[in-house]
Design an enzyme around this catalytic site. Structure first.
Site, PDB file in Angstrom:
ATOM      1  N   GLU A  75      10.509  20.525 -14.907  1.00 22.86           N
ATOM      2  CA  GLU A  75      11.147  19.383 -15.653  1.00 22.86           C
ATOM      3  C   GLU A  75      10.297  18.807 -16.604  1.00 22.86           C
ATOM      4  O   GLU A  75      10.350  17.703 -17.011  1.00 22.86           O
ATOM      5  CB  GLU A  75      11.129  18.234 -14.516  1.00 22.86           C
ATOM      6  CG  GLU A  75      12.070  18.755 -13.270  1.00 22.86           C
ATOM      7  CD  GLU A  75      13.442  19.382 -13.476  1.00 22.86           C
ATOM      8  OE1 GLU A  75      13.944  19.145 -14.525  1.00 22.86           O
ATOM      9  OE2 GLU A  75      13.892  20.133 -12.676  1.00 22.86           O
ATOM     10  N   GLY A  76       9.811  19.755 -17.553  1.00 25.42           N
ATOM     11  CA  GLY A  76       9.106  19.274 -18.682  1.00 25.42           C
ATOM     12  C   GLY A  76       7.786  19.410 -18.268  1.00 25.42           C
ATOM     13  O   GLY A  76       7.143  18.419 -17.496  1.00 25.42           O
TER      14      GLY A  76
END
Length: 591
Positions: free
Chosen positions: A435-436
């Site tokens: 998620e980043g």
């Protein structure tokens, strides 16, 4: 086997003594009386303790397997998923129009922590579905909502998000997956997506993939990206399942941790899909899901640390090693429990003060989301946007540190797989990446969020702390909290000013210090939470509310964080003010 018990008492303290949820005025919060929230959390805790936690090690050992194109989940997962659905746990905060219970997001967050602590890999199946539900609920047409949401709310159908490709991770503008428009308004999606969590499994009738792809006419980069709903099975007009879509599992990734979750390579070969949101504006729709996922991953960071901490405490109480040098021993035998030794206490206090501070920050973040969504509060929306990369990045960094610290308490026994401590470390590791990755969170914070709306959310955050300090400056009991908080806030504001002065001339001056700034902000946020928790605990003690021992422990734990962790802001400020030269001075070819 590792133990887990839901920390309901601490959750109740945050909800009712710190956030004062039932009296906050947010629509729907009036239902959140202590008896109600306690009943919900206790029931979630029973399911977590008795059903999900025992499967955590099973999932780690067995993993998922691909058989004839179908992913098989570990033994017991399907039965547990059925229990989760039957209890309505997948629908807590979902829209009642589609079968949800309509509770505030803060309750979804609290219950989510319990399930993640018990079995992170298992909870990801429903967690990702919730994110896909949110994206369709926000950006879908009425027909799309009617088609997909009821089954996703119940988790009869689950959901995924498909961004990454073998050659394109963070740089989504490089993606090659294509979507060709058809005469009936659908699209045919072709390409390969990797690292798709819960990409396929045997626990749901259908899987609804949200896929980023490029449609004709979109131009280069992310501006040309659109988002599509691409199901595993097509859906007939009457809502029944039709033929299999042209999406297949290429393989299951063999990972360091979260073995119980199927992380798949998905191949789309002219798979039929439908546009979600506006054409060529897919990033807007996807970020609805990604922002929710980032908060969920930040929660994973401390939720796994909570379980690791519980097991570290249990071992420290039971394991006899050495005698207390200060004569504080508790046994008459040749050795005392580990917990009497100062370095073990330091280790446990590091874990305890992080987990409880992070829980408060995450619950506050969930309340800000409720305030934004249910009240249309623009300031709350700005604040949670500012804090999202901090919650995700800082809490997953420290979550891994905390899991390692818990393993360290066990010594060599923590390194032996059968005791389960290594699984917490391996599972926690992914949260810093997906998620980043956390470096991206730091760049987002410094490069985008600090300056958003002309810096209004950042200024509002610092003003909130100044107001708290001013309101409580006469309370002598809070001195050990207010003075460190004031200094940490000054350090952080000074770092932000450094970026403003230097970064415009040379972006590297800001970006070289971005990770330090994210960490500073994390410490400041937890310091702010601990100051508020100390105030709330003192007020409860004065009024004779709650468990006196627990409240006094809360204050002591807060004092530890303020004295031992919050001063780290000075170190990070010094690093930031050293500028880009120490970081960028060595030529690339010299590495």
């Amino acid at each position: 086997m590792p133990i887990y018990n839901a920390p309901v008492t601490d959750m109740q303290f945050i909800l009712h003594e710190v956030l004062k949820v039932s009296g906050s005025g947010i629509p729907g919060y009036d239902e959140l009386e202590p008896d109600f929230t306690s009943a919900v959390l206790e029931e979630a805790g029973k399911l977590a303790r008795d059903v999900l936690a025992p499967l955590n090690r099973v999932g780690d050992m067995q993993g998922c397997r691909l058989e004839n194109g179908v992913v098989r989940t570990p033994e017991g997962f399907a039965e547990a998923f059925a229990q989760l659905k039957e209890g309505g746990w997948t629908a807590l905060d979902c829209d009642p129009e589609y079968g949800g219970q309509g509770l505030p997001y803060v309750m979804q967050t609290a219950v989510g922590e319990i399930f993640v602590s018990a079995n992170m890999a298992f909870n990801m199946y429903q967690g990702l579905t919730h994110g896909a539900y949110s994206a369709i609920h926000t950006h879908g047409t009425e027909e799309q909502k009617r088609t997909w949401l009821p089954k996703m709310v119940s988790c009869d159908w689950t959901g995924t998000m498909n961004l990454t490709e073998p050659h394109a991770g963070t740089d989504l503008g490089m993606m090659r997956t294509r979507a060709e428009p058809q005469e009936d308004g659908s699209y045919l999606v072709t390409g390969e997506k990797i690292f798709i969590s819960a990409g396929d499994h045997d626990m749901a009738e259908n899987i609804v993939h949200l896929v980023l792809a490029k449609a004709p006419g979109g131009g280069e980069g992310t501006k040309g990206v659109s988002l599509f709903i691409v199901p595993k099975y097509l859906v007939n007009p009457d809502g029944s399942l039709g033929e299999r879509n042209n999406v297949t599992v290429g393989k299951i990734e063999h990972k360091m941790g979260i073995h119980g979750n199927a992380t798949c390579v998905l191949n789309y070969d002219g798979a039929k899909g439908w546009l979600l949101g506006e054409l060529h504006k897919g990033m807007r729709a996807m970020f609805t899901m990604m922002n929710e996922a980032r908060l969920g991953v930040g929660l994973q960071g401390y939720a796994v640390a909570e379980t690791a901490y519980q097991n570290a405490v249990a071992y420290a109480r039971d394991r006899l090693q050495g005698r207390s040098l200060s004569g504080q021993g508790t046994t008459a035998g040749p050795a005392d429990p580990l917990i009497v030794h100062p370095d073990i206490r330091r280790n446990l206090m590091d874990q305890k003060s992080f987990v409880e501070g992070a829980r408060a920050l995450t619950f506050w973040g969930a309340q800000l989301i409720d305030r934004s969504v249910r009240q249309g509060d623009a300031e709350a929306e700005g604040l949670i946007s500012l804090l999202t990369p901090v919650i995700k990045g800082f809490q997953t960094d420290k979550g891994l540190e905390s899991a390692v610290a818990a393993q360290q308490v066990w010594g060599g026994h923590g390194y032996v797989e059968e005791n389960g401590m290594s699984q917490f470390v391996r599972d926690a590791r992914i949260a810093m990446i997906y998620e980043g990755a956390n470096g991206i969170q730091a760049l987002d914070l410094v490069g985008r969020k600090l300056a958003a709306e002309g810096g209004k959310p950042a200024m509002a955050f610092f003003q909130m702390i100044r107001s708290f300090l001013k309101e409580n400056e006469e309370d002598a009991r809070l001195k050990g909290f207010l003075e460190p908080l004031k200094q940490a806030s000054k350090d952080t504001q000074k770092a932000a000013m450094f970026f403003a002065e230097k970064g415009m001339k040379n972006p590297d001056e800001a970006l070289a210090g971005s990770y330090d700034f994210m960490t500073m902000m994390g410490h400041l946020c937890l310091g702010y939470m601990w100051a508020q928790m100390a105030k709330a605990a003192m007020a409860a003690l004065d009024a004779g509310r709650g468990d006196r021992d627990a409240l006094e422990a809360k204050i002591a734990t807060g004092r530890y964080y303020m004295a031992r962790h919050l001063p780290a802001t000075a170190l990070h400020l010094a690093r930031i003010e050293s500028g880009a030269e120490p970081v960028m001075g060595l030529p690339a070819e010299a590495f």
